[in-house]
Design an enzyme around this catalytic site. Structure first.
Site, PDB file in Angstrom:
ATOM      1  N   ASP A  37       0.825  -1.214   0.000  1.00  0.00           N
ATOM      2  CA  ASP A  37       0.000   0.000   0.000  1.00  0.00           C
ATOM      3  C   ASP A  37       0.859   1.265   0.000  1.00  0.00           C
ATOM      4  O   ASP A  37       0.410   2.346   0.361  1.00  0.00           O
ATOM      5  CB  ASP A  37      -0.939  -0.001   1.215  1.00  0.00           C
ATOM      6  CG  ASP A  37      -0.175  -0.082   2.527  1.00  0.00           C
ATOM      7  OD1 ASP A  37       1.061  -0.256   2.478  1.00  0.00           O
ATOM      8  OD2 ASP A  37      -0.802   0.040   3.591  1.00  0.00           O
ATOM      9  N   HIS A 240      22.471   4.805 -19.522  1.00  0.00           N
ATOM     10  CA  HIS A 240      21.493   5.109 -18.465  1.00  0.00           C
ATOM     11  C   HIS A 240      21.893   4.444 -17.153  1.00  0.00           C
ATOM     12  O   HIS A 240      21.084   3.777 -16.513  1.00  0.00           O
ATOM     13  CB  HIS A 240      20.082   4.698 -18.906  1.00  0.00           C
ATOM     14  CG  HIS A 240      19.500   5.631 -19.923  1.00  0.00           C
ATOM     15  ND1 HIS A 240      18.345   5.379 -20.612  1.00  0.00           N
ATOM     16  CD2 HIS A 240      19.935   6.836 -20.376  1.00  0.00           C
ATOM     17  CE1 HIS A 240      18.088   6.382 -21.441  1.00  0.00           C
ATOM     18  NE2 HIS A 240      19.053   7.278 -21.325  1.00  0.00           N
ATOM     19  N   ASP A 257      24.889  13.211 -15.008  1.00  0.00           N
ATOM     20  CA  ASP A 257      23.755  13.674 -15.814  1.00  0.00           C
ATOM     21  C   ASP A 257      22.618  13.879 -14.825  1.00  0.00           C
ATOM     22  O   ASP A 257      22.042  12.908 -14.324  1.00  0.00           O
ATOM     23  CB  ASP A 257      23.412  12.624 -16.875  1.00  0.00           C
ATOM     24  CG  ASP A 257      22.337  13.092 -17.852  1.00  0.00           C
ATOM     25  OD1 ASP A 257      21.659  14.095 -17.556  1.00  0.00           O
ATOM     26  OD2 ASP A 257      22.168  12.439 -18.900  1.00  0.00           O
ATOM     27  N   ASP A 268      18.181  19.461 -17.913  1.00  0.00           N
ATOM     28  CA  ASP A 268      18.830  18.191 -18.279  1.00  0.00           C
ATOM     29  C   ASP A 268      20.285  18.479 -18.641  1.00  0.00           C
ATOM     30  O   ASP A 268      20.591  18.848 -19.774  1.00  0.00           O
ATOM     31  CB  ASP A 268      18.065  17.580 -19.465  1.00  0.00           C
ATOM     32  CG  ASP A 268      18.641  16.228 -19.879  1.00  0.00           C
ATOM     33  OD1 ASP A 268      19.514  15.697 -19.171  1.00  0.00           O
ATOM     34  OD2 ASP A 268      18.195  15.702 -20.920  1.00  0.00           O
ATOM     35  N   HIS A 347      23.964   7.492 -29.454  1.00  0.00           N
ATOM     36  CA  HIS A 347      22.663   8.130 -29.208  1.00  0.00           C
ATOM     37  C   HIS A 347      22.481   9.398 -30.037  1.00  0.00           C
ATOM     38  O   HIS A 347      23.350   9.801 -30.802  1.00  0.00           O
ATOM     39  CB  HIS A 347      22.480   8.423 -27.706  1.00  0.00           C
ATOM     40  CG  HIS A 347      23.542   9.286 -27.099  1.00  0.00           C
ATOM     41  ND1 HIS A 347      23.596  10.637 -27.310  1.00  0.00           N
ATOM     42  CD2 HIS A 347      24.582   8.980 -26.277  1.00  0.00           C
ATOM     43  CE1 HIS A 347      24.610  11.132 -26.630  1.00  0.00           C
ATOM     44  NE2 HIS A 347      25.243  10.151 -26.001  1.00  0.00           N
ATOM     45  N   HIS A 351      17.221  16.313 -27.753  1.00  0.00           N
ATOM     46  CA  HIS A 351      15.762  16.077 -27.758  1.00  0.00           C
ATOM     47  C   HIS A 351      15.067  17.327 -27.247  1.00  0.00           C
ATOM     48  O   HIS A 351      15.679  18.176 -26.589  1.00  0.00           O
ATOM     49  CB  HIS A 351      15.441  14.869 -26.861  1.00  0.00           C
ATOM     50  CG  HIS A 351      16.075  14.944 -25.504  1.00  0.00           C
ATOM     51  ND1 HIS A 351      15.536  15.673 -24.475  1.00  0.00           N
ATOM     52  CD2 HIS A 351      17.246  14.430 -25.019  1.00  0.00           C
ATOM     53  CE1 HIS A 351      16.328  15.579 -23.413  1.00  0.00           C
ATOM     54  NE2 HIS A 351      17.383  14.843 -23.724  1.00  0.00           N
ATOM     55  N   HIS A 358      12.255  14.544 -21.641  1.00  0.00           N
ATOM     56  CA  HIS A 358      12.116  14.218 -23.074  1.00  0.00           C
ATOM     57  C   HIS A 358      10.715  14.699 -23.426  1.00  0.00           C
ATOM     58  O   HIS A 358       9.755  13.947 -23.319  1.00  0.00           O
ATOM     59  CB  HIS A 358      12.258  12.714 -23.322  1.00  0.00           C
ATOM     60  CG  HIS A 358      13.623  12.189 -22.969  1.00  0.00           C
ATOM     61  ND1 HIS A 358      13.889  10.862 -22.790  1.00  0.00           N
ATOM     62  CD2 HIS A 358      14.805  12.830 -22.763  1.00  0.00           C
ATOM     63  CE1 HIS A 358      15.167  10.713 -22.486  1.00  0.00           C
ATOM     64  NE2 HIS A 358      15.749  11.885 -22.462  1.00  0.00           N
ATOM     65  N   GLU A 382      23.812  17.204 -26.734  1.00  0.00           N
ATOM     66  CA  GLU A 382      24.526  16.325 -25.816  1.00  0.00           C
ATOM     67  C   GLU A 382      25.409  15.280 -26.510  1.00  0.00           C
ATOM     68  O   GLU A 382      25.174  14.087 -26.408  1.00  0.00           O
ATOM     69  CB  GLU A 382      23.533  15.620 -24.895  1.00  0.00           C
ATOM     70  CG  GLU A 382      22.319  15.001 -25.582  1.00  0.00           C
ATOM     71  CD  GLU A 382      21.355  14.384 -24.573  1.00  0.00           C
ATOM     72  OE1 GLU A 382      21.775  13.470 -23.843  1.00  0.00           O
ATOM     73  OE2 GLU A 382      20.189  14.794 -24.518  1.00  0.00           O
ATOM     74  N   TYR A 386      32.039   7.196 -25.792  1.00  0.00           N
ATOM     75  CA  TYR A 386      32.014   6.142 -24.771  1.00  0.00           C
ATOM     76  C   TYR A 386      32.948   5.018 -25.215  1.00  0.00           C
ATOM     77  O   TYR A 386      32.690   4.354 -26.223  1.00  0.00           O
ATOM     78  CB  TYR A 386      30.583   5.625 -24.606  1.00  0.00           C
ATOM     79  CG  TYR A 386      29.587   6.768 -24.426  1.00  0.00           C
ATOM     80  CD1 TYR A 386      29.350   7.326 -23.176  1.00  0.00           C
ATOM     81  CD2 TYR A 386      28.924   7.315 -25.531  1.00  0.00           C
ATOM     82  CE1 TYR A 386      28.469   8.403 -23.019  1.00  0.00           C
ATOM     83  CE2 TYR A 386      28.051   8.386 -25.392  1.00  0.00           C
ATOM     84  CZ  TYR A 386      27.832   8.920 -24.138  1.00  0.00           C
ATOM     85  OH  TYR A 386      26.963   9.989 -23.996  1.00  0.00           O
ATOM     86  N   ARG A 404      30.217  12.836 -21.712  1.00  0.00           N
ATOM     87  CA  ARG A 404      29.067  13.488 -22.364  1.00  0.00           C
ATOM     88  C   ARG A 404      29.023  14.914 -21.832  1.00  0.00           C
ATOM     89  O   ARG A 404      29.321  15.149 -20.660  1.00  0.00           O
ATOM     90  CB  ARG A 404      27.764  12.743 -22.066  1.00  0.00           C
ATOM     91  CG  ARG A 404      26.536  13.394 -22.710  1.00  0.00           C
ATOM     92  CD  ARG A 404      25.299  12.483 -22.759  1.00  0.00           C
ATOM     93  NE  ARG A 404      24.784  12.107 -21.454  1.00  0.00           N
ATOM     94  CZ  ARG A 404      24.914  10.912 -20.912  1.00  0.00           C
ATOM     95  NH1 ARG A 404      25.549   9.958 -21.572  1.00  0.00           N
ATOM     96  NH2 ARG A 404      24.430  10.642 -19.719  1.00  0.00           N
ATOM     97  N   GLU A 406      26.315  18.145 -21.955  1.00  0.00           N
ATOM     98  CA  GLU A 406      24.916  18.421 -22.349  1.00  0.00           C
ATOM     99  C   GLU A 406      24.457  19.779 -21.847  1.00  0.00           C
ATOM    100  O   GLU A 406      24.607  20.105 -20.667  1.00  0.00           O
ATOM    101  CB  GLU A 406      24.011  17.327 -21.761  1.00  0.00           C
ATOM    102  CG  GLU A 406      22.537  17.536 -22.041  1.00  0.00           C
ATOM    103  CD  GLU A 406      21.671  16.364 -21.589  1.00  0.00           C
ATOM    104  OE1 GLU A 406      22.079  15.634 -20.658  1.00  0.00           O
ATOM    105  OE2 GLU A 406      20.593  16.182 -22.174  1.00  0.00           O
TER     106      GLU A 406
HETATM  107  N1  GLY Z   1      19.079  12.712 -18.928  1.00  0.00           N
HETATM  108  C1  GLY Z   1      18.477  12.053 -20.022  1.00  0.00           C
HETATM  109  C2  GLY Z   1      18.969  12.529 -21.306  1.00  0.00           C
HETATM  110  O1  GLY Z   1      20.002  13.186 -21.360  1.00  0.00           O
HETATM  111  O2  GLY Z   1      18.353  12.363 -22.309  1.00  0.00           O
HETATM  112 MN    MN Z   2      19.158  14.800 -22.545  1.00  0.00          MN
HETATM  113 MN    MN Z   3      20.794  14.203 -19.686  1.00  0.00          MN
END
Ligand code: GLY
Ligand code: MN
Ligand code: MN
Length: 441
Positions: A37, A240, A257, A268, A347, A351, A358, A382, A386, A404, A406
């Site tokens: 619950d 991720h 991130d 982000d 990737h 976005h 997103h 971003e 890697y 990365r 971003e």
């Molecule tokens: N933090 C998720 C992305 O960079 O898309």
């Molecule tokens: Mn992102």
């Molecule tokens: Mn991100």
């Protein structure tokens, strides 16, 4: 410039203006159970919030257009002292009537009775066909009952997916929305920079996560916009990575991130920095290459350009950079043709971002043609690289490095505005922030 009731009323009108006739149903989010619950923290349905700015659960927005005109109805939870004792204050029907610029407010416990009447004579029902199955099933049942009723001449027969109409609206941000994103980024900047300053060998990744989330909460952001990633060393090569349970080692980089959600708007941001405060020559060479690519992609942003062009530019620049550093062999053209670079940059370039990290907004128009950037859109840029620790095809000095970088970019009439430009990013800025920690090996 604030998001007041007039602003939400305007959005509802713009949504209604897109349909000729019918009823639109947008429910609030429902609680998700964690175990037994116990619930996960409640987070409002983004479309519902966009249209009424109301954060409570058990609510439903009903918008109708008919030959007679339009009608807006909101269902909310009634005041209930016993329930409020357990789960918190509710706005209630009479306060909701005063606050929201809708035609009527009812208690949610009357929803079936009111809807059964209102849906008589309505052929088109606009609803989220892909999410909230329980709600959809409930409405199906209600419509099936109407359909079976011989006294009802017309009941909903056409179920249409409403989300696309709202998603198009969400693509272009108002000034008030930009302000909220900027406020989110202001907090996120402090969090990232605090982590840069505090990081040292022997710390656990989740300790940095805790520092970041402490800044979010103490600066007024109720939540993160997505699960924080703190990835030391080779962990950064899991895109991720959210376990955040490894030790930080001297000499490694750490990729963070993380972005807070401030008043329902996301940020982000990814930064990558040395645990020991100073980039090694190999780390620095890779970092500066990715940074250069990121700056070039950001610089290409302007109204009229397509996201796929930015992706192409990003891939070309990363390929050239990787070839120059001896990570990939051959010409950029053949590398890209064979898709060899995708192993190291698997990737997208970025976005949409807004209420959702997103953001639920389209990338193509109704004919399937890719959208071009327009003033008021917000997107991330971003690029990353890697390189797995066991990748024998790459010079040893680069193995186990994941980077990365971003930022969050607003498209303006003449170009762009980097909303996160103040967050430390150059090697010099990062190393200056990491001071106080000497690499002792
Ligand atoms: N933090 C998720 C992305 O960079 O898309
Ligand atoms: Mn992102
Ligand atoms: Mn991100």
């Amino acid at each position: 410039m604030s998001m007041d009731e007039a602003c939400y009323a305007q959005r509802r009108k713009r949504l209604l203006d897109q349909i000729e006739e019918g009823v639109i149903l947008i429910p609030a989010a429902t609680h998700c159970m964690r175990s037994n619950d116990t619930e996960y923290p409640f987070r409002q349905n983004s479309h519902f919030y966009y249209l009424c700015g109301f954060e409570e659960d058990h609510a439903l927005l009903v918008l109708q257009r008919s030959k007679k005109g339009t009608k807006q109805i909101l269902f909310v939870q009634k005041k209930d002292r016993t329930k409020e004792l357990w789960t918190g204050k509710r706005l209630g029907v009479s306060a909701a009537k005063k606050r929201f610029r809708v035609d009527a407010v009812y208690g949610i416990d009357n929803v079936d009775k009111v809807l059964s009447k209102r849906l008589q004579g309505v052929a088109h029902l606009y609803i989220d066909l892909y999410g909230n199955e329980k709600f959809l099933q409930h409405i199906h049942q209600l419509c099936a009952t109407l359909h079976a009723d011989r006294s009802v001449k017309v009941s909903p027969q056409n179920f249409l997916h409403v989300n696309g109409l709202i998603e198009k609206m969400r693509l272009i941000k108002s000034d008030a929305e930009i302000v909220r994103i900027e406020q989110a980024l202001h907090i996120t900047k402090e969090a990232h920079e605090k982590a840069m300053h505090a990081a040292q060998k022997g710390m656990m990744e989740y300790e940095l996560q805790a520092l970041i989330e402490q800044v979010f909460k103490t600066r007024g952001a109720k939540s993160d916009a997505y699960t924080t990633i703190v990835a030391g060393g080779n962990n950064a090569n899991t895109l991720h990575y959210i376990a955040n349970d490894s030790i930080l080692n001297a000499g490694d980089l750490v990729l963070i991130d993380a972005g807070c959600e401030y008043q329902m708007y996301a940020s982000d941001i990814t930064r990558t920095f040395p645990v020991s405060g100073i980039f090694s020559p190999a780390q620095r060479a890779l970092y500066e290459m990715v940074l250069q690519v990121q700056l070039e992609v950001i610089n290409a942003i302007r109204p009229g350009i397509k996201r796929s062009k930015l992706q192409e530019l990003c891939e070309v620049k990363l390929c050239k950079g990787m070839i120059a550093l001896g990570i990939l062999k051959g010409s950029c053209k053949t590398v890209r043709k064979k898709g060899k670079h995708k192993k190291y940059f698997p990737h997208g370039v970025g976005h949409w971002m807004g209420i959702d990290v997103h953001d639920q907004a389209p990338y193509y128009d109704d004919q399937g043609k890719e959208l071009r950037l327009e003033s008021g859109m917000v997107l991330t840029v971003e690029p990353g690289i890697y390189i797995d620790k066991n990748d024998k095809n790459v010079p040893k000095k680069y193995r186990g490095i994941g980077i990365r970088i971003e930022d969050n970019i607003l498209v303006t009439k003449t170009g762009y505005r980097n909303l996160s430009k103040d967050i430390a990013k150059s090697v010099a800025e990062i190393e200056a922030l990491c001071v106080g920690v000497t690499p002792t090996g």
